[in-house]
Scaffold this motif. Structure first.
Motif, PDB file in Angstrom:
ATOM      1  N   HIS A   1       0.831  -1.206   0.000  1.00  0.00           N
ATOM      2  CA  HIS A   1       0.000   0.000   0.000  1.00  0.00           C
ATOM      3  C   HIS A   1       0.866   1.257   0.000  1.00  0.00           C
TER       4      HIS A   1
ATOM      5  N   ARG B   1       0.781   4.043  -2.886  1.00  0.00           N
ATOM      6  CA  ARG B   1       0.285   5.373  -2.532  1.00  0.00           C
ATOM      7  C   ARG B   1       1.356   6.433  -2.824  1.00  0.00           C
TER       8      ARG B   1
ATOM      9  N   GLY C   1     -12.768  11.034  -6.367  1.00  0.00           N
ATOM     10  CA  GLY C   1     -12.584  12.466  -6.162  1.00  0.00           C
ATOM     11  C   GLY C   1     -13.790  13.356  -6.300  1.00  0.00           C
TER      12      GLY C   1
ATOM     13  N   THR D   1     -17.774  12.114  -4.099  1.00  0.00           N
ATOM     14  CA  THR D   1     -17.618  12.403  -2.672  1.00  0.00           C
ATOM     15  C   THR D   1     -17.707  13.902  -2.411  1.00  0.00           C
TER      16      THR D   1
ATOM     17  N   VAL E   1     -18.823   9.430   2.417  1.00  0.00           N
ATOM     18  CA  VAL E   1     -18.411   8.015   2.417  1.00  0.00           C
ATOM     19  C   VAL E   1     -19.031   7.389   3.659  1.00  0.00           C
TER      20      VAL E   1
ATOM     21  N   PHE F   1     -16.186   1.999   5.462  1.00  0.00           N
ATOM     22  CA  PHE F   1     -15.220   1.062   4.886  1.00  0.00           C
ATOM     23  C   PHE F   1     -15.136  -0.095   5.868  1.00  0.00           C
TER      24      PHE F   1
ATOM     25  N   ARG G   1     -12.879  -3.239   7.795  1.00  0.00           N
ATOM     26  CA  ARG G   1     -11.548  -3.637   8.240  1.00  0.00           C
ATOM     27  C   ARG G   1     -11.634  -5.068   8.803  1.00  0.00           C
TER      28      ARG G   1
ATOM     29  N   ALA H   1     -14.687  12.122   8.487  1.00  0.00           N
ATOM     30  CA  ALA H   1     -15.230  11.817   7.148  1.00  0.00           C
ATOM     31  C   ALA H   1     -14.155  11.329   6.183  1.00  0.00           C
TER      32      ALA H   1
ATOM     33  N   GLY I   1     -11.647   9.386   7.103  1.00  0.00           N
ATOM     34  CA  GLY I   1     -11.008   8.213   7.677  1.00  0.00           C
ATOM     35  C   GLY I   1      -9.790   8.618   8.480  1.00  0.00           C
ATOM     36  N   GLY I   2      -8.807   7.704   8.569  1.00  0.00           N
ATOM     37  CA  GLY I   2      -7.608   8.007   9.359  1.00  0.00           C
ATOM     38  C   GLY I   2      -6.543   6.952   9.133  1.00  0.00           C
TER      39      GLY I   2
ATOM     40  N   HIS J   1      -4.608   4.949   5.432  1.00  0.00           N
ATOM     41  CA  HIS J   1      -5.515   5.111   4.286  1.00  0.00           C
ATOM     42  C   HIS J   1      -6.212   6.471   4.275  1.00  0.00           C
TER      43      HIS J   1
ATOM     44  N   CYS K   1      -7.784   9.750   3.586  1.00  0.00           N
ATOM     45  CA  CYS K   1      -8.115  10.156   2.217  1.00  0.00           C
ATOM     46  C   CYS K   1      -6.977  10.918   1.524  1.00  0.00           C
TER      47      CYS K   1
ATOM     48  N   GLY L   1      -7.161  12.565  -1.165  1.00  0.00           N
ATOM     49  CA  GLY L   1      -7.606  13.806  -1.813  1.00  0.00           C
ATOM     50  C   GLY L   1      -8.231  14.820  -0.877  1.00  0.00           C
TER      51      GLY L   1
HETATM   52  C1  HEM Z   1     -15.464  15.245   0.804  1.00  0.00           C
HETATM   53  C2  HEM Z   1     -14.811  14.484  -0.055  1.00  0.00           C
HETATM   54  C3  HEM Z   1     -14.160  13.169   0.295  1.00  0.00           C
HETATM   55  C4  HEM Z   1     -14.446  12.294   1.297  1.00  0.00           C
HETATM   56  C5  HEM Z   1     -15.519  12.407   2.357  1.00  0.00           C
HETATM   57  C6  HEM Z   1     -13.502  11.191   1.175  1.00  0.00           C
HETATM   58  C7  HEM Z   1     -13.445  10.119   2.052  1.00  0.00           C
HETATM   59  C8  HEM Z   1     -12.500   9.117   2.007  1.00  0.00           C
HETATM   60  C9  HEM Z   1     -12.393   8.037   2.954  1.00  0.00           C
HETATM   61  C10 HEM Z   1     -13.313   7.814   4.157  1.00  0.00           C
HETATM   62  C11 HEM Z   1     -11.347   7.271   2.586  1.00  0.00           C
HETATM   63  C12 HEM Z   1     -10.836   5.996   3.289  1.00  0.00           C
HETATM   64  C13 HEM Z   1     -10.027   6.383   4.503  1.00  0.00           C
HETATM   65  C14 HEM Z   1      -9.709   5.221   5.395  1.00  0.00           C
HETATM   66  O1  HEM Z   1      -9.877   4.052   4.999  1.00  0.00           O
HETATM   67  O2  HEM Z   1      -9.280   5.477   6.529  1.00  0.00           O
HETATM   68  C15 HEM Z   1     -10.792   7.861   1.385  1.00  0.00           C
HETATM   69  C16 HEM Z   1      -9.717   7.346   0.691  1.00  0.00           C
HETATM   70  C17 HEM Z   1      -9.294   7.833  -0.513  1.00  0.00           C
HETATM   71  N1  HEM Z   1      -9.700   8.995  -1.137  1.00  0.00           N
HETATM   72 FE1  HEM Z   1     -11.126  10.256  -0.476  1.00  0.00          FE
HETATM   73  N2  HEM Z   1     -12.701  11.424   0.095  1.00  0.00           N
HETATM   74  C18 HEM Z   1     -13.055  12.615  -0.465  1.00  0.00           C
HETATM   75  C19 HEM Z   1     -12.457  13.233  -1.557  1.00  0.00           C
HETATM   76  C20 HEM Z   1     -11.435  12.683  -2.315  1.00  0.00           C
HETATM   77  C21 HEM Z   1     -10.804  13.327  -3.443  1.00  0.00           C
HETATM   78  C22 HEM Z   1     -11.099  14.742  -3.964  1.00  0.00           C
HETATM   79  C23 HEM Z   1      -9.904  12.438  -3.952  1.00  0.00           C
HETATM   80  C24 HEM Z   1      -9.027  12.708  -5.144  1.00  0.00           C
HETATM   81  C25 HEM Z   1      -8.800  11.862  -6.099  1.00  0.00           C
HETATM   82  C26 HEM Z   1      -9.929  11.252  -3.096  1.00  0.00           C
HETATM   83  C27 HEM Z   1      -9.146  10.132  -3.264  1.00  0.00           C
HETATM   84  C28 HEM Z   1      -9.034   9.110  -2.334  1.00  0.00           C
HETATM   85  C29 HEM Z   1      -8.126   7.986  -2.484  1.00  0.00           C
HETATM   86  C30 HEM Z   1      -7.183   7.734  -3.654  1.00  0.00           C
HETATM   87  C31 HEM Z   1      -8.287   7.175  -1.346  1.00  0.00           C
HETATM   88  C32 HEM Z   1      -7.562   5.883  -1.000  1.00  0.00           C
HETATM   89  C33 HEM Z   1      -6.430   6.180  -0.049  1.00  0.00           C
HETATM   90  C34 HEM Z   1      -5.729   4.954   0.470  1.00  0.00           C
HETATM   91  O3  HEM Z   1      -6.327   3.883   0.601  1.00  0.00           O
HETATM   92  O4  HEM Z   1      -4.531   5.083   0.760  1.00  0.00           O
HETATM   93  N3  HEM Z   1     -10.874  11.449  -2.120  1.00  0.00           N
HETATM   94  N4  HEM Z   1     -11.494   8.989   1.050  1.00  0.00           N
END
Ligand code: HEM
Length: 419
Positions: free
Chosen positions: A106, A110, A258, A261, A304, A307, A309, A360, A362-363, A366, A368, A370
């Motif tokens: 991961h 990443r 992106g 959400t 979101v 998720f 675990r 919102a 996460g933490g 992983h 987020c 973005g």
């Molecule tokens: C308000 C908007 C957004 C919310 C609420 C949101 C929420 C989340 C959450 C809950 C996770 C998982 C965290 C975890 O498992 O602890 C996540 C992962 C991720 N988000 Fe977002 N997200 C948002 C916007 C975006 C944007 C703009 C992008 C840009 C491309 C993005 C890309 C990703 C990616 C690539 C992951 C995977 C990260 C990983 O697993 O390392 N997100 N997001």
């Protein structure tokens, strides 16, 4: 609240399973509040689903998120009927995005895109985000001050910002949108179109994504550009080029995670604001509050919904013992309304002092990728919109998407008097 007919050991567990349950936000949050008080780690056994434990308190969601070595992500990180995963497996489709990876694998994957999402990189794009935001505020004005804010503004705005760094041309944005909704919105009848089977929509969408991204990757290998698509297409992990599947899934998560959400956070956040006109005036008088208002909009909407675990060893959460091998559902909307952390959590308040403790995003590992973009997009358009109008109000009842993974307000009728 109407509930699905899925047989379940505890009716309250259905709020996590039934996509329609999320359309009644008040009803949903009433059940979640009861769970936080009386069954904060609830074992849910539903017909057709591997059992899971629903984790609803802030501290538990926070703890689990931060201990990635004990609570793993796997390919089954999003809740769905077992048969769906079996069918995907049968078709040779094995989702493997960042969300499905752990540990070193991961971290290495990443690391590839990380630089594009750091605060400095996002700041460098501020002028472009400003220009896109202004374009959409103008669009609202051109629509005569009356629109479906979700579909006319929030969705295309957030899509354009992400696609502009990704490198997908404007003429392909409609395809990206349709494909994202095919993945996230497969449970909502509005997105099913002519298909009566959500699974057919999902697999058809994956196939279309594959075709589109294979071409994009080939193009960026032949003609590298200054965009994220080039970084992913030419990415190496551990010194070797990423394989075809890993590349495709990387494209898929960046293209899909992106905009839906962020647009749900923007539309649902605006709805909450418009229901409290005094908060709109507060923001108009003091634009310095916009950053905090953005945090509150994200806390409030939590687009979101969960998720999953997996436990590598037994764990005790809020006094409940969960055995090794079992899975946990982290409920972000519930954690973000936990009265143990947020006082009067059902009140939307742009001046809330700890709104930025939102879970919102996460933490842990992983967290987020973005989040900085998401925040920046909302912070950019909100003050421009509020500065452009004298009055802004709801123009009918908002409609929520039926979705138990990523969802929120999908139609938001709004009327405004422009200055
Ligand atoms: C308000 C908007 C957004 C919310 C609420 C949101 C929420 C989340 C959450 C809950 C996770 C998982 C965290 C975890 O498992 O602890 C996540 C992962 C991720 N988000 Fe977002 N997200 C948002 C916007 C975006 C944007 C703009 C992008 C840009 C491309 C993005 C890309 C990703 C990616 C690539 C992951 C995977 C990260 C990983 O697993 O390392 N997100 N997001």
């Amino acid at each position: 609240m109407t509930m699905t007919s899925i047989a379940c050991n505890d009716q309250r567990g259905l709020i996590f399973l039934d996509p329609a349950a999320y359309t009644d936000q008040e009803g949903w949050h009433a059940v979640a509040a009861d769970l936080r008080d009386n069954a904060p780690v609830l074992r849910v056994e539903a017909e057709g689903y591997t059992p899971f434990w629903a984790v609803t308190r802030y501290e538990d969601v926070f703890d689990v998120s931060r201990h990635n070595e004990r609570f793993l992500n796997t390919r089954n990180s999003v809740l769905g009927p077992d048969v769906q995963l079996e069918m995907l497996t049968g078709m040779g489709i094995e989702p493997k995005t960042l969300i499905h990876m752990d540990g070193e694998e991961h971290r290495q994957h990443r690391g590839l895109a990380n630089a594009w999402f750091r605060p400095r990189a996002v700041s460098q794009r501020q002028a472009a985000i400003d220009a896109i935001a202004e374009q959409f505020v103008a669009k609202f004005r051109d629509l005569g001050g009356r629109c479906d804010f979700a579909q006319d503004i929030a969705v295309p705005y957030t899509l354009r910002v992400i696609m502009s760094i990704f490198g997908v041309p404007e003429e392909d944005e409609a395809t990206m949108l349709r494909l994202t909704q095919g993945i996230f919105g497969a449970a909502d009848p509005e997105y099913l179109g002519d298909l009566s089977d959500p699974f057919a929509l999902l697999t058809g969408t994956i196939a279309e994504f594959e075709e589109y991204f294979n071409q994009l990757a080939a193009d960026r290998r032949a003609h590298p550009a200054d965009d994220l698509a080039t970084v992913i297409a030419n990415g190496t992990v551990g010194g070797c080029p990423m394989d075809r599947d890993a590349t495709l899934w990387y494209f898929t998560i960046v293209a899909t995670a992106g905009h839906d959400t962020t647009s749900f956070a923007l539309s649902g956040g605006l709805e909450a604001l418009l229901r409290r006109p005094e908060q709109v005036r507060l923001l108009q008088q003091d634009p310095g509050l916009v950053a905090n208002a953005t945090e509150e909009m994200i806390r409030w909407t939590s687009p979101v919904r969960h998720f999953l675990r997996y436990l590598t060893e037994p764990a005790v959460l809020s006094g409940v013992e969960v055995p090794a091998g079992d899975r946990l559902l982290l409920s972000y909307p519930s954690a973000n309304r936990d009265e143990r952390v947020f006082s009067d959590p059902m009140r939307f308040d742009v001046t809330r002092s700890n709104a930025n403790r939102t879970l919102a995003f996460g933490g842990g590992e992983h967290f987020c990728l973005g989040s900085t973009f998401a925040r920046r997009e909302i912070r950019t358009i909100l003050p421009k919109l509020l500065a452009a109008v004298d009055e802004i109000a709801l123009d009918g009842e908002p409609e929520h998407a039926q979705a138990n993974f990523v969802g929120g307000v999908k139609h938001l009728p709004v009327v405004a008097t422009f200055r």
